[in-house]
Design a protein around this motif. Structure first.
Motif, mmCIF file in Angstrom:
data_model
loop_
_atom_site.group_PDB
_atom_site.id
_atom_site.type_symbol
_atom_site.label_atom_id
_atom_site.label_comp_id
_atom_site.label_asym_id
_atom_site.label_seq_id
_atom_site.Cartn_x
_atom_site.Cartn_y
_atom_site.Cartn_z
ATOM 1 N N PRO A 181 29.409 19.251 42.473
ATOM 2 C CA PRO A 181 28.592 18.046 42.363
ATOM 3 C C PRO A 181 27.176 18.251 42.904
ATOM 4 N N ASP A 182 26.232 17.534 42.302
ATOM 5 C CA ASP A 182 24.840 17.579 42.756
ATOM 6 C C ASP A 182 24.635 16.579 43.902
ATOM 7 N N GLY A 183 23.474 16.643 44.507
ATOM 8 C CA GLY A 183 23.117 15.644 45.511
ATOM 9 C C GLY A 183 23.380 16.071 46.938
ATOM 10 N N ASN A 184 23.926 17.256 47.144
ATOM 11 C CA ASN A 184 24.100 17.757 48.515
ATOM 12 C C ASN A 184 23.990 19.286 48.489
ATOM 13 N N ARG A 185 24.230 19.894 49.641
ATOM 14 C CA ARG A 185 24.045 21.344 49.777
ATOM 15 C C ARG A 185 25.348 22.128 49.574
ATOM 16 N N LEU A 186 26.356 21.497 49.028
ATOM 17 C CA LEU A 186 27.658 22.140 48.877
ATOM 18 C C LEU A 186 27.560 23.483 48.156
ATOM 19 N N SER A 187 26.808 23.535 47.077
ATOM 20 C CA SER A 187 26.739 24.754 46.268
ATOM 21 C C SER A 187 25.968 25.875 46.956
ATOM 22 N N GLU A 188 25.247 25.562 48.033
ATOM 23 C CA GLU A 188 24.472 26.588 48.739
ATOM 24 C C GLU A 188 25.350 27.506 49.581
#
Length: 262
Positions: A181-188
Motif C-alpha cells: 500500500p501507498d501512503g507510508n514507508r512500508l515499502s522502504e
C-alpha cells in the motif's frame, strides 16, 4: 553465635521481602499490559480461521499503532521514558507513542500470542547487514510462518491468502514491493538483504558461551528468537519469584525461631 544467626535470618527475611515486592511490581505491570492487549483483541472480529483472524488482528493492531507512530514522528521521543521502557515496552508504546518498530512489535506479538498464535521477532537487515526494522512472524496450525509489520498495520499475504515468510519475502521482494500500500514507508524496508532472529553480536564476548548453552536445548540457533523466549519467561517470572520469596521468608522465620529457642 546468636548474633550471627540473627544476621543470617535477617538477610533471608529482607531478601524474601525484596523478591516479593519486585515480583508484585512485575505482576502489576503484566496486568496492565494484559488489559491493554485484551482491549486491542476485542476490536478484531475473530471467527476461528487462522488466516482471517490474523488479518483481523493485524487490522486491530494498526488502529493503535498507526496514529501513535504519527504522533511520535511529529513530537519525537524523549529518553526520560527510558525507565518505563525497561519496565514495559508495551505500556511505553501505548502511553507515549514510542515511534519505534520494536515497541509496536512487542504489542503486536503479545496480541497474537494471547490469540493462540506462536510468534517470533524478525530483524530486517539493510545492505550493511545492520538491523533497520523490526517485525514478527506468526504461526497457527497450518497457517504461517507469516510476517506481520505492526507499525504499519500490514500482514504479508499473497493473492491466494497464503502467508509470506521472511525467506519468501527476501526471495520475491521485487514482486512483493510494488503491491504494498501507498501512503507510508512500508515499502522502504526491504527484505532482500536478509533477516536475523537474534542479534547475537550485541552480546560481545558472551556470544559464544550463550550460544553453547542454548545449543543444548535449541536445534538451530539461526532461526531462534531470544527476545521471544525472554518475553515468555518474563510472563512466568512473577510466579517463580513469589515462590522463591515465600521460601526465603519461611527459611528466615524458621531459623529465627530456632535461634530464639537456643
Amino acid at each position: 553465635m546468636n548474633m550471627k544467626n540473627y544476621a543470617f535470618c535477617s538477610v533471608f527475611l529482607l531478601a524474601g521481602i525484596g523478591v516479593f515486592l519486585n515480583a508484585f511490581r512485575i505482576h502489576s505491570t503484566h496486568r496492565i499490559e494484559d488489559e491493554l492487549v485484551d482491549f486491542i483483541i476485542a476490536q478484531a472480529q475473530l471467527n476461528g480461521n487462522a488466516m482471517k483472524d490474523a488479518e483481523e488482528l493485524t487490522r486491530a493492531i494498526g488502529l493503535f499503532t498507526e496514529p501513535r507512530r504519527a504522533f511520535s514522528d511529529s513530537t519525537g521521543f524523549s529518553t526520560k521514558f527510558q525507565q518505563t521502557i525497561a519496565r514495559s515496552p508495551i505500556i511505553t508504546f501505548i502511553a507515549y507513542g514510542g515511534g519505534a518498530c520494536g515497541f509496536s512489535s512487542e504489542v503486536g506479538a503479545r496480541v497474537f500470542e494471547k490469540s493462540g498464535y506462536e510468534t517470533r521477532f524478525v530483524q530486517v537487515q539493510n545492505q550493511r547487514g545492520q538491523t533497520h526494522h523490526v517485525v514478527f512472524d506468526v504461526r497457527k496450525g497450518d497457517f504461517g510462518p507469516c510476517v506481520v509489520d505492526p507499525i504499519f498495520g500490514h500482514i504479508f499475504l499473497d493473492e491466494h491468502g497464503h502467508g509470506l515468510s521472511a525467506a519468501e519475502l527476501g526471495r520475491d521482494w521485487a514482486e512483493v514491493q510494488p503491491s504494498l500500500p501507498d501512503g507510508n514507508r512500508l515499502s522502504e524496508y526491504s527484505f532482500e538483504y536478509g533477516v536475523q532472529f537474534t542479534n547475537w553480536s550485541r552480546f560481545g564476548l558472551l556470544e559464544a558461551p550463550i550460544k553453547a548453552v542454548l545449543s543444548i536445548f535449541v536445534a538451530d540457533l539461526e532461526f531462534f528468537s531470544l527476545r521471544s523466549w525472554y518475553n515468555r519467561f518474563m510472563r512466568v517470572f512473577p510466579g517463580l519469584s513469589f515462590t522463591l520469596s515465600l521460601a526465603l521468608i519461611w527459611l528466615g522465620s524458621k531459623t529465627w525461631t530456632k535461634t530464639r529457642k537456643a
